[in-house]
Scaffold this motif. Structure first.
Motif, PDB file in Angstrom:
ATOM      1  N   THR A  56     -48.222 -38.767 -11.970  1.00  0.00           N
ATOM      2  CA  THR A  56     -48.067 -39.917 -11.294  1.00  0.00           C
ATOM      3  C   THR A  56     -47.892 -41.247 -12.076  1.00  0.00           C
ATOM      4  O   THR A  56     -48.945 -41.517 -12.760  1.00  0.00           O
ATOM      5  CB  THR A  56     -49.438 -39.860 -10.442  1.00  0.00           C
ATOM      6  N   TYR A  57     -46.866 -41.802 -11.859  1.00  0.00           N
ATOM      7  CA  TYR A  57     -46.445 -42.904 -12.669  1.00  0.00           C
ATOM      8  C   TYR A  57     -46.923 -44.350 -12.140  1.00  0.00           C
ATOM      9  O   TYR A  57     -46.793 -44.515 -10.934  1.00  0.00           O
ATOM     10  CB  TYR A  57     -45.118 -42.805 -13.115  1.00  0.00           C
ATOM     11  N   GLU A  58     -47.084 -45.336 -13.087  1.00  0.00           N
ATOM     12  CA  GLU A  58     -47.506 -46.552 -12.755  1.00  0.00           C
ATOM     13  C   GLU A  58     -46.417 -47.263 -12.454  1.00  0.00           C
ATOM     14  O   GLU A  58     -45.290 -47.011 -12.975  1.00  0.00           O
ATOM     15  CB  GLU A  58     -48.356 -47.092 -13.633  1.00  0.00           C
ATOM     16  N   SER A  59     -46.446 -48.419 -11.772  1.00  0.00           N
ATOM     17  CA  SER A  59     -45.371 -49.335 -11.497  1.00  0.00           C
ATOM     18  C   SER A  59     -44.548 -49.759 -13.054  1.00  0.00           C
ATOM     19  O   SER A  59     -45.564 -49.992 -13.990  1.00  0.00           O
ATOM     20  CB  SER A  59     -45.768 -50.486 -10.714  1.00  0.00           C
ATOM     21  N   GLY A  60     -43.262 -49.625 -13.095  1.00  0.00           N
ATOM     22  CA  GLY A  60     -42.780 -49.897 -14.459  1.00  0.00           C
ATOM     23  C   GLY A  60     -42.574 -48.647 -15.405  1.00  0.00           C
ATOM     24  O   GLY A  60     -41.953 -49.014 -16.461  1.00  0.00           O
ATOM     25  N   PHE A  61     -43.068 -47.643 -15.087  1.00  0.00           N
ATOM     26  CA  PHE A  61     -42.822 -46.519 -15.919  1.00  0.00           C
ATOM     27  C   PHE A  61     -42.057 -45.495 -14.876  1.00  0.00           C
ATOM     28  O   PHE A  61     -42.611 -45.042 -13.904  1.00  0.00           O
ATOM     29  CB  PHE A  61     -44.213 -46.089 -16.384  1.00  0.00           C
ATOM     30  N   VAL A  62     -41.197 -44.596 -15.599  1.00  0.00           N
ATOM     31  CA  VAL A  62     -40.425 -43.714 -14.831  1.00  0.00           C
ATOM     32  C   VAL A  62     -40.318 -42.422 -15.720  1.00  0.00           C
ATOM     33  O   VAL A  62     -40.551 -42.456 -16.810  1.00  0.00           O
ATOM     34  CB  VAL A  62     -38.969 -44.239 -14.698  1.00  0.00           C
ATOM     35  N   ILE A  63     -40.333 -41.122 -14.827  1.00  0.00           N
ATOM     36  CA  ILE A  63     -40.494 -39.935 -15.314  1.00  0.00           C
ATOM     37  C   ILE A  63     -39.252 -39.615 -16.369  1.00  0.00           C
ATOM     38  O   ILE A  63     -39.529 -38.963 -17.472  1.00  0.00           O
ATOM     39  CB  ILE A  63     -40.396 -38.842 -14.443  1.00  0.00           C
ATOM     40  N   ASP A  64     -38.217 -40.052 -16.198  1.00  0.00           N
ATOM     41  CA  ASP A  64     -36.709 -39.933 -17.225  1.00  0.00           C
ATOM     42  C   ASP A  64     -37.320 -40.554 -18.636  1.00  0.00           C
ATOM     43  O   ASP A  64     -36.766 -39.997 -19.497  1.00  0.00           O
ATOM     44  CB  ASP A  64     -35.563 -40.693 -16.584  1.00  0.00           C
ATOM     45  N   LYS A  65     -37.996 -41.785 -18.453  1.00  0.00           N
ATOM     46  CA  LYS A  65     -38.361 -42.213 -19.809  1.00  0.00           C
ATOM     47  C   LYS A  65     -39.599 -41.833 -20.531  1.00  0.00           C
ATOM     48  O   LYS A  65     -39.386 -41.762 -21.604  1.00  0.00           O
ATOM     49  CB  LYS A  65     -38.441 -43.659 -19.382  1.00  0.00           C
ATOM     50  N   PHE A  66     -40.509 -41.278 -19.605  1.00  0.00           N
ATOM     51  CA  PHE A  66     -41.796 -40.847 -20.010  1.00  0.00           C
ATOM     52  C   PHE A  66     -42.264 -39.467 -19.626  1.00  0.00           C
ATOM     53  O   PHE A  66     -43.143 -39.451 -18.793  1.00  0.00           O
ATOM     54  CB  PHE A  66     -42.930 -41.867 -19.967  1.00  0.00           C
ATOM     55  N   PRO A  67     -41.353 -38.339 -19.838  1.00  0.00           N
ATOM     56  CA  PRO A  67     -41.761 -37.165 -19.200  1.00  0.00           C
ATOM     57  C   PRO A  67     -43.006 -36.666 -19.764  1.00  0.00           C
ATOM     58  O   PRO A  67     -43.455 -36.888 -20.930  1.00  0.00           O
ATOM     59  CB  PRO A  67     -40.716 -36.279 -19.498  1.00  0.00           C
ATOM     60  N   ILE A  68     -43.958 -36.300 -18.843  1.00  0.00           N
ATOM     61  CA  ILE A  68     -45.325 -35.661 -19.091  1.00  0.00           C
ATOM     62  C   ILE A  68     -45.490 -34.312 -18.512  1.00  0.00           C
ATOM     63  O   ILE A  68     -45.040 -33.993 -17.559  1.00  0.00           O
ATOM     64  CB  ILE A  68     -46.372 -36.803 -18.484  1.00  0.00           C
ATOM     65  N   SER A  69     -46.038 -33.573 -19.723  1.00  0.00           N
ATOM     66  CA  SER A  69     -46.386 -32.093 -18.828  1.00  0.00           C
ATOM     67  C   SER A  69     -47.997 -32.057 -19.268  1.00  0.00           C
ATOM     68  O   SER A  69     -48.830 -32.743 -19.932  1.00  0.00           O
ATOM     69  CB  SER A  69     -45.907 -31.265 -19.884  1.00  0.00           C
ATOM     70  N   ARG A  70     -48.377 -31.062 -18.105  1.00  0.00           N
ATOM     71  CA  ARG A  70     -49.844 -30.671 -18.459  1.00  0.00           C
ATOM     72  C   ARG A  70     -50.077 -29.543 -17.825  1.00  0.00           C
ATOM     73  O   ARG A  70     -50.482 -28.921 -16.908  1.00  0.00           O
ATOM     74  CB  ARG A  70     -50.816 -31.778 -17.679  1.00  0.00           C
ATOM     75  N   PRO A  71     -49.882 -28.598 -18.837  1.00  0.00           N
ATOM     76  CA  PRO A  71     -49.835 -27.082 -18.405  1.00  0.00           C
ATOM     77  C   PRO A  71     -51.258 -26.444 -18.102  1.00  0.00           C
ATOM     78  O   PRO A  71     -51.410 -25.336 -17.437  1.00  0.00           O
ATOM     79  CB  PRO A  71     -49.178 -26.238 -19.538  1.00  0.00           C
ATOM     80  N   ASN A  72     -52.106 -27.027 -18.588  1.00  0.00           N
ATOM     81  CA  ASN A  72     -53.609 -26.395 -18.413  1.00  0.00           C
ATOM     82  C   ASN A  72     -54.749 -27.705 -18.330  1.00  0.00           C
ATOM     83  O   ASN A  72     -54.124 -28.687 -18.545  1.00  0.00           O
ATOM     84  CB  ASN A  72     -54.169 -25.378 -19.452  1.00  0.00           C
ATOM     85  N   LEU A  73     -55.917 -27.212 -18.390  1.00  0.00           N
ATOM     86  CA  LEU A  73     -56.927 -28.321 -18.352  1.00  0.00           C
ATOM     87  C   LEU A  73     -57.497 -28.949 -19.330  1.00  0.00           C
ATOM     88  O   LEU A  73     -58.323 -29.629 -19.638  1.00  0.00           O
ATOM     89  CB  LEU A  73     -58.281 -27.827 -17.441  1.00  0.00           C
TER      90      LEU A  73
END
Lengths: 111, 111
Positions: A56-73
């Motif tokens: 979930t991105y905040e205003s001004g940040f986009v997935i294409d520029k800052f892709p994030i993964s979280r495969p586990n806890l």
């Protein structure tokens, strides 16, 4: 309290390239976040890393520029893509345990 | 618009000279106010969380208090190792755990 390991601790990168930052927590945590701290400034939230789903991105940040993964806890990555000098900053991982704790940060310089 | 203001921006104290840092806020639905310490080149270190007006918490030479409009971080008889930037942050909204940070107070304690 949770212990957060972040790597690399620093890097110097060429513009146009990408860097992936890793964040490892020593225990399972409900929530993980990524922040940016520009020189001399306070922290700005980039996104909430959701386990098993899109961040979930905040205003001004986009997935294409800052892709994030979280495969586990316990683990998350942030990629800074197609870097420019304006991306030079400290990037910080945070985890919510009993309180919100931070890693030591990744100091990124883009040349 | 939600606002948090930290003052002063910078503070120089003689060793042993007690003082207070201020974090004033106009935030609706405040669910928690946090204090962090940040040393140069490192991630924020968690100090305190305050949830309701009248609450106080202490840790060594530090004491945090919360009223309906502001929070104070009192430093009693500071030592040079207390020199750091002190950040306040807050959480609003049900189910939200993202922190929004103030700009910080840079504290210097002179021997």
């Amino acid at each position: 309290s949770a212990v957060i390991s972040q790597k690399p601790s620093r890097d110097i990168c060429q513009r146009g390239t990408s860097l992936t930052i890793q964040c490892q927590v020593d225990s399972q945590v409900t929530m993980m976040f990524w922040y940016r701290q520009q020189p001399g400034q306070s922290l700005t939230l980039i996104a909430t890393a959701n386990q098993g789903s899109e961040a979930t991105y905040e205003s001004g940040f986009v997935i294409d520029k800052f892709p994030i993964s979280r495969p586990n806890l316990t683990f998350s990555t942030l990629t800074v893509s197609n870097m420019s000098p304006e991306d030079s900053s400290i990037y910080l991982c945070s985890a919510l345990d009993t309180e919100a704790f931070f890693g030591q940060g990744t100091r990124l310089t883009v040349v | 618009e939600d606002q948090v203001t930290q003052s002063p921006e910078a503070l120089r104290l003689q060793e042993g000279e007690s003082s207070s840092l201020n974090c004033s806020y106009t935030v609706s639905g405040l669910r928690g106010l946090f204090w962090y310490r940040q040393d140069p080149g490192k991630g924020p270190e968690f100090l305190f969380t305050l949830y309701s007006a009248g609450e106080e918490k202490e840790k060594e030479r530090l004491k945090a208090t919360l009223t309906k409009k502001e929070s104070f971080l009192h430093i009693t008889a500071p030592k040079p190792e207390d020199s750091a930037t002190y950040l306040c942050a807050w959480v609003t909204g049900a189910g939200s755990y993202q922190l929004t940070f103030g700009k910080g107070t840079k504290l210097s304690v002179i021997p």
